[in-house]
Design a protein around this motif. Structure first.
Motif, PDB file in Angstrom:
ATOM      1  N   PRO A   1     -26.539 -29.256   8.837  1.00 22.78           N
ATOM      2  CA  PRO A   1     -25.487 -29.820   9.683  1.00 22.78           C
ATOM      3  C   PRO A   1     -24.286 -28.902   9.835  1.00 22.78           C
ATOM      4  N   ALA A   2     -23.638 -29.037  10.965  1.00 24.00           N
ATOM      5  CA  ALA A   2     -22.366 -28.347  11.190  1.00 24.00           C
ATOM      6  C   ALA A   2     -21.230 -29.194  10.616  1.00 24.00           C
ATOM      7  N   TYR A   3     -20.130 -28.525  10.324  1.00 22.22           N
ATOM      8  CA  TYR A   3     -18.957 -29.239   9.813  1.00 22.22           C
ATOM      9  C   TYR A   3     -18.096 -29.632  11.004  1.00 22.22           C
ATOM     10  N   PHE A   4     -18.334 -30.845  11.467  1.00 26.10           N
ATOM     11  CA  PHE A   4     -17.620 -31.354  12.639  1.00 26.10           C
ATOM     12  C   PHE A   4     -16.135 -31.519  12.325  1.00 26.10           C
ATOM     13  N   TYR A   5     -15.837 -31.929  11.099  1.00 22.35           N
ATOM     14  CA  TYR A   5     -14.435 -32.110  10.694  1.00 22.35           C
ATOM     15  C   TYR A   5     -14.357 -31.946   9.183  1.00 22.35           C
ATOM     16  N   ASN A   6     -13.275 -31.315   8.721  1.00 19.01           N
ATOM     17  CA  ASN A   6     -13.121 -31.043   7.288  1.00 19.01           C
ATOM     18  C   ASN A   6     -11.621 -31.023   6.965  1.00 19.01           C
ATOM     19  N   GLU A   7     -11.168 -31.969   6.164  1.00 21.58           N
ATOM     20  CA  GLU A   7      -9.745 -32.032   5.819  1.00 21.58           C
ATOM     21  C   GLU A   7      -9.585 -32.341   4.338  1.00 21.58           C
ATOM     22  N   LYS A   8      -8.670 -31.639   3.708  1.00 22.27           N
ATOM     23  CA  LYS A   8      -8.442 -31.795   2.280  1.00 22.27           C
ATOM     24  C   LYS A   8      -6.961 -32.037   2.017  1.00 22.27           C
ATOM     25  N   ILE A   9      -6.681 -32.997   1.121  1.00 20.25           N
ATOM     26  CA  ILE A   9      -5.320 -33.252   0.655  1.00 20.25           C
ATOM     27  C   ILE A   9      -5.290 -33.031  -0.851  1.00 20.25           C
ATOM     28  N   MET A  10      -4.400 -32.144  -1.303  1.00 17.95           N
ATOM     29  CA  MET A  10      -4.290 -31.873  -2.746  1.00 17.95           C
ATOM     30  C   MET A  10      -3.410 -32.959  -3.367  1.00 17.95           C
ATOM     31  N   CYS A  11      -4.035 -33.927  -4.031  1.00 19.23           N
ATOM     32  CA  CYS A  11      -3.310 -35.083  -4.571  1.00 19.23           C
ATOM     33  C   CYS A  11      -3.067 -34.992  -6.077  1.00 19.23           C
ATOM     34  N   ALA A  12      -3.877 -34.203  -6.795  1.00 22.27           N
ATOM     35  CA  ALA A  12      -3.740 -34.059  -8.256  1.00 22.27           C
ATOM     36  C   ALA A  12      -3.732 -35.418  -8.959  1.00 22.27           C
ATOM     37  N   LEU A  13      -4.714 -36.249  -8.619  1.00 21.13           N
ATOM     38  CA  LEU A  13      -4.812 -37.562  -9.243  1.00 21.13           C
ATOM     39  C   LEU A  13      -4.932 -37.468 -10.760  1.00 21.13           C
ATOM     40  N   GLY A  14      -5.575 -36.398 -11.239  1.00 20.13           N
ATOM     41  CA  GLY A  14      -5.804 -36.285 -12.677  1.00 20.13           C
ATOM     42  C   GLY A  14      -4.694 -35.616 -13.448  1.00 20.13           C
ATOM     43  N   ALA A  15      -3.627 -35.180 -12.792  1.00 20.14           N
ATOM     44  CA  ALA A  15      -2.552 -34.478 -13.487  1.00 20.14           C
ATOM     45  C   ALA A  15      -1.845 -35.416 -14.474  1.00 20.14           C
ATOM     46  N   GLY A  16      -1.662 -34.955 -15.700  1.00 20.80           N
ATOM     47  CA  GLY A  16      -0.926 -35.715 -16.714  1.00 20.80           C
ATOM     48  C   GLY A  16      -1.716 -36.806 -17.397  1.00 20.80           C
ATOM     49  N   MET A  17      -3.004 -36.958 -17.090  1.00 19.36           N
ATOM     50  CA  MET A  17      -3.783 -38.050 -17.674  1.00 19.36           C
ATOM     51  C   MET A  17      -3.966 -37.911 -19.180  1.00 19.36           C
ATOM     52  N   ALA A  18      -3.933 -36.686 -19.672  1.00 20.25           N
ATOM     53  CA  ALA A  18      -4.084 -36.492 -21.119  1.00 20.25           C
ATOM     54  C   ALA A  18      -2.976 -37.181 -21.894  1.00 20.25           C
ATOM     55  N   ASP A  19      -1.799 -37.275 -21.316  1.00 18.22           N
ATOM     56  CA  ASP A  19      -0.662 -37.917 -21.988  1.00 18.22           C
ATOM     57  C   ASP A  19      -0.571 -39.407 -21.680  1.00 18.22           C
ATOM     58  N   THR A  20      -0.878 -39.799 -20.445  1.00 15.57           N
ATOM     59  CA  THR A  20      -0.634 -41.183 -20.031  1.00 15.57           C
ATOM     60  C   THR A  20      -1.889 -42.051 -19.987  1.00 15.57           C
ATOM     61  N   GLY A  21      -3.052 -41.412 -19.805  1.00 14.23           N
ATOM     62  CA  GLY A  21      -4.281 -42.167 -19.635  1.00 14.23           C
ATOM     63  C   GLY A  21      -4.402 -42.805 -18.261  1.00 14.23           C
ATOM     64  N   ARG A  22      -3.423 -42.550 -17.413  1.00 13.37           N
ATOM     65  CA  ARG A  22      -3.394 -43.173 -16.093  1.00 13.37           C
ATOM     66  C   ARG A  22      -3.355 -42.102 -14.992  1.00 13.37           C
ATOM     67  N   LEU A  23      -3.728 -42.518 -13.797  1.00 15.65           N
ATOM     68  CA  LEU A  23      -3.671 -41.605 -12.662  1.00 15.65           C
ATOM     69  C   LEU A  23      -2.231 -41.199 -12.388  1.00 15.65           C
ATOM     70  N   ASN A  24      -2.077 -39.974 -11.891  1.00 19.25           N
ATOM     71  CA  ASN A  24      -0.774 -39.469 -11.496  1.00 19.25           C
ATOM     72  C   ASN A  24      -0.182 -40.398 -10.420  1.00 19.25           C
ATOM     73  N   PRO A  25       0.975 -41.059 -10.682  1.00 22.96           N
ATOM     74  CA  PRO A  25       1.520 -42.035  -9.723  1.00 22.96           C
ATOM     75  C   PRO A  25       1.752 -41.454  -8.338  1.00 22.96           C
ATOM     76  N   GLU A  26       2.318 -40.269  -8.274  1.00 24.05           N
ATOM     77  CA  GLU A  26       2.532 -39.643  -6.966  1.00 24.05           C
ATOM     78  C   GLU A  26       1.188 -39.352  -6.285  1.00 24.05           C
ATOM     79  N   GLY A  27       0.215 -38.911  -7.099  1.00 22.02           N
ATOM     80  CA  GLY A  27      -1.114 -38.633  -6.556  1.00 22.02           C
ATOM     81  C   GLY A  27      -1.779 -39.883  -6.010  1.00 22.02           C
ATOM     82  N   ARG A  28      -1.564 -41.020  -6.672  1.00 24.56           N
ATOM     83  CA  ARG A  28      -2.133 -42.276  -6.179  1.00 24.56           C
ATOM     84  C   ARG A  28      -1.616 -42.612  -4.789  1.00 24.56           C
ATOM     85  N   VAL A  29      -0.328 -42.455  -4.594  1.00 27.86           N
ATOM     86  CA  VAL A  29       0.268 -42.751  -3.289  1.00 27.86           C
ATOM     87  C   VAL A  29      -0.308 -41.817  -2.232  1.00 27.86           C
ATOM     88  N   ARG A  30      -0.361 -40.533  -2.544  1.00 29.36           N
ATOM     89  CA  ARG A  30      -0.860 -39.554  -1.574  1.00 29.36           C
ATOM     90  C   ARG A  30      -2.332 -39.795  -1.269  1.00 29.36           C
TER      91      ARG A  30
END
Length: 533
Positions: free
Chosen positions: A72-101
């Motif tokens: 298949p051809a790539y008809f559309y391809n878009e990426k958003i760098m959200c860093a959902l996993g940033a800081g999880m080692a300390d909090t155990g939770r998703l990065n709040p800003e990343g969740r919104v994004r």
């Protein structure tokens, strides 16, 4: 005329549908590459436009696939760098800003998919969402806001899908798949089109940078984890396939360091020694300088040093014989998951070229006629080379809409830079050069010069012969089932003999004669034309 790069495996011949006798190829007998077009079947048409969303630890991406279902051809391809996993080692939770994004990105992707007519999106979430204590809450928010149900997969399933993505581009490949994300790294065996043992680990760069104790502690953790993974997988000394954004960033830096002329990441090959040199190069240089040199994004370059530490230890632990970069991964694996086995077994290169001919050529089906007409010139060529001859014949007329002054270079650029699976870089250049000569006798002053080192002189000569053979055969324009006659090649006597059919003989005018003579000259042969009987 054998390509000097190592081929993937003798086992791939079954999947690419080529054999060594030059006549009764399995793909011809079962309908491809010149028989029944599988992409016209309902099972393939259902995959004509598929939207896939990957909610990763570092990025959230939408890919819409379109075109020939097997390639298949790539008809559309878009990426958003959200860093959902940033800081999880300390909090155990998703990065709040990343969740919104991420939620905003998913709202956008859902609307885009509706406009593009993809049908229901296939949506997968990996390490960050599966490990976070608020992962289920995030999935509920996504469902309420978009109607999308996230498929949260475990590490082994992530490894399997990534391995299937590699198989989309390399049918029948064998080796070890290594897929690195933001929060995890997966390994999976593949052999002859089958995914074998697979393991998952927390060796993603986002998690590694949260480890206390600095580089020494990270190194010990990486070594201990990989030792355990090796104990489960056993010896793995074949090819290492690298999947994931951090690996691609390291490959871009390797290209920049080596001044490599073809900036196509898929199928980019590196030796273990070259990778070690690049890892040292990364350690010795400022990240901003590396980013400017390689074009890697600022968000990605920040993770490269930790990914490089992992890759260094992988080389020591598994000692692969060579390394290949795959642009295909989990998203392509989800597409592969939906394919019937008959479609999976097709050659992605040939299927893509078939589809291009079907869509864009002036006389779809004439590529088959040309292939059989010029085949005597390549009857002693190995299977992998005859496969490229087929691909070139299918593509010989798909760029006819371009301005005549630019057709040759456009064909070359399309072949060398197009998103095609199942092609080594040297094969891309060979195919591009053949198509350049389909429209031009000479290549002086073309962009080919920069890529010259990727082909041997012998291969450059053969690609020119192929191009000029297509250039001549295209003058004998008849129907897609036409019998053009016969071309015979006597390499020891250096005689190229042509006997045209009664239907084709009237087409052999002065321009056709000049092109036939040019083909003979490229073979250093005497041109002999015999009247039709």
């Amino acid at each position: 005329m054998i390509d000097q790069e190592p081929s993937l495996s003798h086992r791939e011949e079954h999947h690419t549908g080529v054999n060594m006798d030059g006549h009764n190829d399995p793909m011809e007998l079962d309908g491809g590459p010149f028989g029944r077009p599988l992409f016209n079947k309902p099972s393939a048409r259902a995959l004509a436009r598929v939207g896939v969303v990957d909610v990763g630890s570092n990025s959230v991406r939408l890919v819409v696939f379109d075109g020939a279902a097997r390639s298949p051809a790539y008809f559309y391809n878009e990426k958003i760098m959200c860093a959902l996993g940033a800081g999880m080692a300390d909090t155990g939770r998703l990065n709040p800003e990343g969740r919104v994004r991420a939620l905003e990105a998913l709202k956008r992707f859902q609307l885009l998919s509706e406009g593009m007519g993809t049908g229901p999106l296939v949506t997968v979430a990996t390490a960050a969402v599966r490990d976070a204590e608020d992962g289920p809450e995030f999935c509920a928010d996504v469902l309420a806001a978009t109607g999308l149900k996230l498929w949260v997969i475990d590490g082994r399933e992530e490894a399997r899908l990534s391995a299937q993505g590699v198989l989309l581009g390399w049918p029948g490949a064998y080796g070890l798949i290594c897929d690195i994300g933001g929060s995890s790294m997966e390994l999976a065996e593949i052999d002859a089109g089958t995914v074998g043992a697979r393991v998952s680990s927390p060796l993603g760069p986002l998690k590694l940078r949260d480890i206390k104790g600095g580089k020494k502690a990270r190194k010990a953790h990486i070594k201990e984890t990989l030792t355990a993974m090796q104990a489960e997988l056993g010896e793995q000394r074949n090819r290492l396939f690298l999947v994931g954004g951090s690996w691609r960033a390291i490959a871009k830096i390797d290209m920049a360091r080596r001044n490599y002329p073809l900036h196509v990441l898929h199928e980019y090959r590196m030796t273990p020694a070259a990778v070690r040199e690049t890892i040292k190069y990364i350690a010795d240089h400022d990240l901003d300088a590396l980013r400017a040199q390689s074009g890697v994004s600022s968000a990605r370059i920040a993770l490269v040093p930790h990914a490089a530490e992992v890759l260094h230890e992988i080389l020591k632990t598994f000692r692969p014989r060579d390394i290949a970069v795959s642009s295909y991964g989990i998203r392509e694996g989800m597409l592969y998951e939906q394919m019937p086995q008959q479609l999976r077994d097709r050659d992605p290169l040939i299927e893509a070229c078939r589809f291009a001919e079907h869509k864009d050529a002036r006389l779809p089906g004439f590529g088959k006629v040309i292939y059989h007409f010029i085949q005597p010139l390549f009857k002693s060529s190995p299977a992998e080379r005859r496969r490229l001859v087929r691909a070139a014949c299918l593509l010989h007329d798909v760029s006819w809409r371009a301005h005549p002054d630019y057709r040759a270079e456009l064909c070359f650029d399309n072949a060398t830079r197009a998103n095609l699976g199942g092609l080594k870089h040297s094969e891309r250049v060979y195919l591009g050069l053949a198509l350049l000569h389909r429209y031009s006798n000479k290549r002086d002053g073309s962009r080919f010069a920069d890529l010259d080192p990727l082909l041997s002189e012998r291969d450059r000569q053969e690609a020119e012969v192929l191009g000029k053979a297509m250039r001549f055969a295209a003058m004998l324009w008849l129907t897609k089932n036409a019998k053009l006659g016969e071309m015979r090649w006597f390499p020891k006597k250096k005689i190229l003999e042509l006997r045209l059919s009664p239907e084709a003989a009237p087409l052999f005018g002065e321009v056709a004669r000049a092109r036939f003579d040019s083909l003979a000259a490229s073979l250093s042969a005497t041109a002999v034309v015999k009247n039709p009987r």
